[in-house]
Enzyme design. Structure first.
Site, mmCIF file in Angstrom:
data_model
loop_
_atom_site.group_PDB
_atom_site.id
_atom_site.type_symbol
_atom_site.label_atom_id
_atom_site.label_comp_id
_atom_site.label_asym_id
_atom_site.label_seq_id
_atom_site.Cartn_x
_atom_site.Cartn_y
_atom_site.Cartn_z
ATOM 1 N N PRO A 47 0.787 -1.247 0.000
ATOM 2 C CA PRO A 47 0.000 0.000 0.000
ATOM 3 C C PRO A 47 0.812 1.287 0.000
ATOM 4 O O PRO A 47 0.247 2.358 -0.249
ATOM 5 C CB PRO A 47 -0.824 -0.100 1.285
ATOM 6 C CG PRO A 47 -0.076 -1.044 2.160
ATOM 7 C CD PRO A 47 0.616 -2.004 1.249
ATOM 8 N N LYS B 115 -1.086 2.775 -4.716
ATOM 9 C CA LYS B 115 -1.214 2.515 -6.156
ATOM 10 C C LYS B 115 -2.235 1.424 -6.509
ATOM 11 O O LYS B 115 -2.485 1.173 -7.690
ATOM 12 C CB LYS B 115 0.153 2.123 -6.741
ATOM 13 C CG LYS B 115 1.120 3.278 -6.811
ATOM 14 C CD LYS B 115 0.755 4.247 -7.919
ATOM 15 C CE LYS B 115 1.412 5.585 -7.785
ATOM 16 N NZ LYS B 115 0.515 6.721 -7.780
ATOM 17 N N TYR C 262 4.028 9.435 -8.005
ATOM 18 C CA TYR C 262 2.963 9.494 -6.987
ATOM 19 C C TYR C 262 1.651 9.988 -7.595
ATOM 20 O O TYR C 262 0.581 9.448 -7.311
ATOM 21 C CB TYR C 262 3.393 10.381 -5.812
ATOM 22 C CG TYR C 262 2.550 10.140 -4.570
ATOM 23 C CD1 TYR C 262 2.979 9.275 -3.567
ATOM 24 C CD2 TYR C 262 1.303 10.749 -4.419
ATOM 25 C CE1 TYR C 262 2.198 9.032 -2.449
ATOM 26 C CE2 TYR C 262 0.511 10.510 -3.304
ATOM 27 C CZ TYR C 262 0.971 9.656 -2.325
ATOM 28 O OH TYR C 262 0.188 9.399 -1.214
HETATM 29 C C1 PHB Z 1 -4.919 5.575 3.123
HETATM 30 O O1 PHB Z 1 -5.514 4.570 3.510
HETATM 31 O O2 PHB Z 1 -5.382 6.713 3.304
HETATM 32 C C2 PHB Z 1 -3.599 5.468 2.442
HETATM 33 C C3 PHB Z 1 -2.995 4.227 2.308
HETATM 34 C C4 PHB Z 1 -1.758 4.147 1.690
HETATM 35 C C5 PHB Z 1 -1.140 5.289 1.220
HETATM 36 C C6 PHB Z 1 -1.755 6.510 1.332
HETATM 37 C C7 PHB Z 1 -3.000 6.608 1.944
HETATM 38 O O3 PHB Z 1 0.074 5.221 0.647
#
Ligand code: PHB
Ligand code: APR
Length: 389
Positions: free
Chosen positions: A292, A296, A384
């Site tokens: 996570p 992505k 990103y």
């Molecule tokens: C989120 O759950 O808000 C989240 C998860 C992983 C990320 C960024 C945000 O890299």
């Protein structure tokens, strides 16, 4: 029954595809193993690339997202003794949007229902037949009744545990996998986010992430051993650990509260090749998983949907099969870049149990380079906010 495209899986990939097809007058039926409530109870990441936002707009499902989502122009990276910002807009001209995946899925279901789109819930024993011929069909049972749908194409949008990928014979299919030796413990809490932007924090005690859904709903994560159980983590233990991993300034202003959801997710990188077998196409988590870090997952599913939607449109509207023939190669080219970025961000910011002193120095140097080098920041920002389709 007969339709043009059978879509196996009613997660965001399958629903977005069905909605886009509908806009072009192409008929589809979605088969979902669970109930709608079950699908909507799953909590996933909340960062949308511009490409995903545009697809939702193209599908006519962006009203609530445009009203309630908010743009983030950059993100904070925190490591021992240094917090710095990656400015997405300065480097790419593009922000990302914060809007929860659960809300995306809710909006897609509402649009599907408003349009009278066909979704069959609680399907069991879905089997994809004759995908290598010109006349594929799908069988399943629902409510104890056996059903068959004949179709032109099958979109396998049924996630990592679905049947679609396994329909491709093992002598054709090649799988690539990396399992990371840790997980993420995440909580959702009805508290204001600690900062206006996300904070990705690397610390000796492990990675932490401060994220959010909106001004009064926060999402936080801490890296944890795979052997940890959610029951072992009280809310207090979570907040204490988070505070130890984020910069003091953030820890001091962090507002804590009871968690409304708490779960542990393992981290994995996975890709299957090819993403097409005859008239069966794999999309989203059915074909690839990313850790996570960098959010992505959904965004990489979105580019598959973009390529497949355009391929099907070209087939039905322009009588061109070039997009169909090139689907797997086009989708995989972008998938691998997202895999690389997610793997890199994960490797950059996490504490690895078997890390040597040398590995640690490399990680610190990589972070220092990113902090000090504009070109490195631009490369991170480009990845990103999402590479072009
Ligand atoms: C989120 O759950 O808000 C989240 C998860 C992983 C990320 C960024 C945000 O890299
Ligand atoms: N028959 C019918 N439906 C199935 C079957 C099956 N055999 N197997 C799985 N499904 C359904 C699941 O119940 C789920 O609702 O397919 C759906 C797949 O949804 P997701 O796992 O959410 O995958 P996808 O739609 O590709 O979404 C992309 O982005 O952030 C990531 O992992 C995250 O879900 C996210 C993904």
């Amino acid at each position: 029954m007969r339709t043009q495209v059978v879509i196996v899986g009613g997660g965001p990939s399958g629903l977005l595809l069905s909605q886009l097809l509908l806009k072009s007058g192409i008929e589809s039926i979605v088969l979902e193993r669970k109930t709608k409530d079950y699908v909507l109870s799953r909590i996933r990441a909340g960062i949308l690339e511009q490409g995903f936002v545009n697809l939702m707009r193209e599908a006519g499902v962006s009203e609530r997202m445009d009203a309630e989502g908010f743009n983030h122009d950059g993100t904070l990276i925190a490591a021992e003794n240094a917090t710095f910002r990656i400015d997405f807009v300065k480097h790419t001209g593009t922000p990302v949007m914060v809007y929860g995946q659960t809300e995306v899925t809710r909006d897609l279901y509402a649009a599907r229902e408003a349009a009278g789109g066909k979704i069959v819930y609680e399907t069991e024993n879905v089997i994809i037949h004759d995908a290598k011929t010109d006349a594929p069909y799908v069988t399943f049972t629902t409510g104890g009744q056996a059903q068959r749908i004949d179709c032109d194409y099958v979109a396998g949008c049924d996630g990592f545990h679905g049947v679609s990928r396994r329909t491709i014979p093992t002598d054709v299919r090649r799988e690539y996998e990396k399992v990371y030796p840790f997980g993420w413990l995440g909580i959702l809490s009805e508290t204001p986010p600690v900062d206006d932007e996300l904070i990705y924090a690397s610390s000796e005690r492990g990675f932490a992430l401060c994220s959010m859904r909106n001004a009064s709903l926060s999402r936080y994560y801490v890296q944890c051993p795979l052997t940890d159980k959610v029951e072992d983590w009280s809310d207090q233990a979570f907040w204490d650990e988070l505070k130890r991993r984020i910069p003091d300034e953030a820890a001091d202003k962090l507002i804590t509260g009871p968690s409304i959801e708490k779960s542990i997710a393992p981290l994995r990188s996975f890709v299957t090749e090819p993403m097409q077998w005859g008239r069966l196409f794999l999309c989203g988590d059915a074909a690839h998983i990313v850790p996570p870090t960098g959010a992505k997952g959904l965004n990489t599913a979105a580019s598959d949907i973009h390529y497949l939607y355009h391929a099907l449109r070209d087939h039905y509207l322009d009588k061109s099969d070039e997009g169909i023939a090139r689907y797997s190669a086009k989708a995989l080219a972008r998938v691998w870049k997202a895999e690389r970025f997610s793997w890199w961000m994960t490797t950059l910011l996490h504490h690895f149990p078997d890390q040597t002193e040398f590995d640690l120095k490399m990680q610190q140097a990589d972070i220092a380079f990113l902090r000090d080098n504009e070109a490195a920041q631009k490369a991170m920002a480009e990845n990103y906010v999402g590479l072009p389709y």
